[in-house]
Design an enzyme around this catalytic site. Structure first.
Site, PDB file in Angstrom:
ATOM      1  N   ASP A 140      58.138  82.101  68.691  1.00 44.00           N
ATOM      2  CA  ASP A 140      56.679  82.022  68.712  1.00 44.00           C
ATOM      3  C   ASP A 140      56.179  82.649  70.009  1.00 44.00           C
ATOM      4  O   ASP A 140      56.953  83.257  70.763  1.00 44.00           O
ATOM      5  CB  ASP A 140      56.186  80.584  68.461  1.00 44.00           C
ATOM      6  N   HIS A 141      54.891  82.481  70.267  1.00 51.44           N
ATOM      7  CA  HIS A 141      54.270  83.118  71.443  1.00 51.44           C
ATOM      8  C   HIS A 141      54.919  82.685  72.759  1.00 51.44           C
ATOM      9  O   HIS A 141      54.986  83.458  73.705  1.00 51.44           O
ATOM     10  CB  HIS A 141      52.772  82.791  71.472  1.00 51.44           C
ATOM     11  N   CYS A 190      61.258  78.764  70.759  1.00 51.90           N
ATOM     12  CA  CYS A 190      59.850  78.453  70.962  1.00 51.90           C
ATOM     13  C   CYS A 190      59.780  77.740  72.313  1.00 51.90           C
ATOM     14  O   CYS A 190      60.736  77.821  73.091  1.00 51.90           O
ATOM     15  CB  CYS A 190      59.276  77.634  69.802  1.00 51.90           C
ATOM     16  N   GLY A 191      58.682  77.065  72.604  1.00 50.60           N
ATOM     17  CA  GLY A 191      58.556  76.461  73.930  1.00 50.60           C
ATOM     18  C   GLY A 191      59.657  75.458  74.208  1.00 50.60           C
ATOM     19  O   GLY A 191      60.427  75.587  75.164  1.00 50.60           O
ATOM     20  N   THR A 192      59.764  74.445  73.365  1.00 51.53           N
ATOM     21  CA  THR A 192      60.802  73.414  73.530  1.00 51.53           C
ATOM     22  C   THR A 192      62.043  73.681  72.702  1.00 51.53           C
ATOM     23  O   THR A 192      63.075  73.039  72.912  1.00 51.53           O
ATOM     24  CB  THR A 192      60.273  72.038  73.079  1.00 51.53           C
ATOM     25  N   GLY A 193      61.929  74.534  71.706  1.00 52.99           N
ATOM     26  CA  GLY A 193      63.008  74.757  70.743  1.00 52.99           C
ATOM     27  C   GLY A 193      62.954  73.784  69.576  1.00 52.99           C
ATOM     28  O   GLY A 193      63.539  74.037  68.528  1.00 52.99           O
ATOM     29  N   HIS A 216      81.818  72.907  68.031  1.00 56.13           N
ATOM     30  CA  HIS A 216      81.804  71.628  67.309  1.00 56.13           C
ATOM     31  C   HIS A 216      80.865  71.625  66.105  1.00 56.13           C
ATOM     32  O   HIS A 216      81.165  70.969  65.107  1.00 56.13           O
ATOM     33  CB  HIS A 216      81.378  70.492  68.257  1.00 56.13           C
ATOM     34  N   ASN A 217      79.734  72.309  66.214  1.00 58.83           N
ATOM     35  CA  ASN A 217      78.735  72.233  65.137  1.00 58.83           C
ATOM     36  C   ASN A 217      78.680  73.492  64.283  1.00 58.83           C
ATOM     37  O   ASN A 217      77.987  73.507  63.263  1.00 58.83           O
ATOM     38  CB  ASN A 217      77.343  71.965  65.717  1.00 58.83           C
ATOM     39  N   ARG A 226      60.524  77.686  77.384  1.00 59.49           N
ATOM     40  CA  ARG A 226      59.690  77.231  78.514  1.00 59.49           C
ATOM     41  C   ARG A 226      60.451  76.333  79.487  1.00 59.49           C
ATOM     42  O   ARG A 226      59.899  75.938  80.507  1.00 59.49           O
ATOM     43  CB  ARG A 226      58.464  76.473  77.991  1.00 59.49           C
ATOM     44  N   ARG A 277      88.636  68.410  62.765  1.00 61.10           N
ATOM     45  CA  ARG A 277      87.760  67.239  62.569  1.00 61.10           C
ATOM     46  C   ARG A 277      86.287  67.646  62.577  1.00 61.10           C
ATOM     47  O   ARG A 277      85.457  66.972  61.942  1.00 61.10           O
ATOM     48  CB  ARG A 277      88.027  66.193  63.648  1.00 61.10           C
ATOM     49  N   HIS A 278      85.967  68.778  63.230  1.00 62.97           N
ATOM     50  CA  HIS A 278      84.569  69.217  63.270  1.00 62.97           C
ATOM     51  C   HIS A 278      84.148  69.806  61.919  1.00 62.97           C
ATOM     52  O   HIS A 278      82.983  69.685  61.531  1.00 62.97           O
ATOM     53  CB  HIS A 278      84.357  70.215  64.406  1.00 62.97           C
ATOM     54  N   ARG A 307      83.286  66.928  59.773  1.00 58.57           N
ATOM     55  CA  ARG A 307      81.979  66.355  60.135  1.00 58.57           C
ATOM     56  C   ARG A 307      80.823  67.214  59.619  1.00 58.57           C
ATOM     57  O   ARG A 307      79.858  66.679  59.068  1.00 58.57           O
ATOM     58  CB  ARG A 307      81.900  66.195  61.665  1.00 58.57           C
TER      59      ARG A 307
HETATM   60  C1  RB5 Z   1      53.604  76.025  71.487  1.00 61.62           C
HETATM   61  O1  RB5 Z   1      52.621  75.619  72.391  1.00 61.62           O
HETATM   62  C2  RB5 Z   1      54.692  74.977  71.375  1.00 61.62           C
HETATM   63  O2  RB5 Z   1      54.219  73.852  70.750  1.00 61.62           O
HETATM   64  C3  RB5 Z   1      55.881  75.544  70.665  1.00 61.62           C
HETATM   65  O3  RB5 Z   1      56.331  76.679  71.330  1.00 61.62           O
HETATM   66  C4  RB5 Z   1      57.083  74.642  70.543  1.00 61.62           C
HETATM   67  O4  RB5 Z   1      57.417  74.068  71.773  1.00 61.62           O
HETATM   68  C5  RB5 Z   1      57.032  73.653  69.463  1.00 61.62           C
HETATM   69  O5  RB5 Z   1      57.999  72.927  69.174  1.00 61.62           O
END
Ligand code: RB5
Length: 143
Positions: free
Chosen positions: A8-9, A65-68, A98-99, A109, A132-133, A136
């Site tokens: 995303d942005h 994205c910002g947090t993923g 493992h995954n 971010r 084992r993975h 799972r």
């Molecule tokens: C965008 O502001 C933010 O919400 C997005 O990048 C992300 O972190 C959402 O999970």
């Protein structure tokens, strides 16, 4: 490898840099957008990437994205996707070993670009441990 990438942005700059890095390494990169820092909704980019991975049109995916979390939550609604969030290179190793994550997700971010590239390289070059993975991850789908 043929690697799909979606963002995303919040992760547009990182996407450009990571895609260039992957191309320098000889990978083919399919860019699912977004293509600017104009605010967008991450599911609009996560779903096309997930469908391409599930269809085998790309070998694996990278999403940011910002947090993923928005990307990971959306991607993991697709039955053929194991999207794993990594914020350091050891987690980047474990998310493959493992995954067997077929989509690597990173929080643009909250990590440096240098770290994002290290995580990408680690995830790409680490093999799945199996054993084992495998047992799972075979239990993950809802029966
Ligand atoms: C965008 O502001 C933010 O919400 C997005 O990048 C992300 O972190 C959402 O999970």
């Amino acid at each position: 490898m043929k690697i799909g990438i979606a963002n995303d942005h919040a992760a547009y700059e990182y996407k450009l840099k990571i895609a260039a890095h992957l191309r320098r390494l000889g990978h083919e990169v399919v860019d699912f957008g977004t293509g600017s820092e104009v605010s967008v909704d991450y599911p609009d980019f996560a779903h096309p990437l997930a469908k391409a991975v599930e269809a085998g049109n790309v070998d694996a995916g990278i999403a940011m994205c910002g947090t993923g979390n928005g990307m990971a939550i959306t991607l993991n609604h697709h039955p053929g996707i194991r999207a794993g969030l990594a914020w350091n290179s050891e987690i980047g190793r474990l998310v493959k070993a493992h995954n067997n994550a077929n989509v690597l997700v990173m929080p643009a971010r909250f990590i440096s670009l240098r770290m994002a590239i290290r995580i990408t390289d680690t995830w790409l070059t680490t093999p799945f441990d199996g054993g084992r993975h495998l047992r799972r991850i075979e239990k993950i789908p809802v029966k």
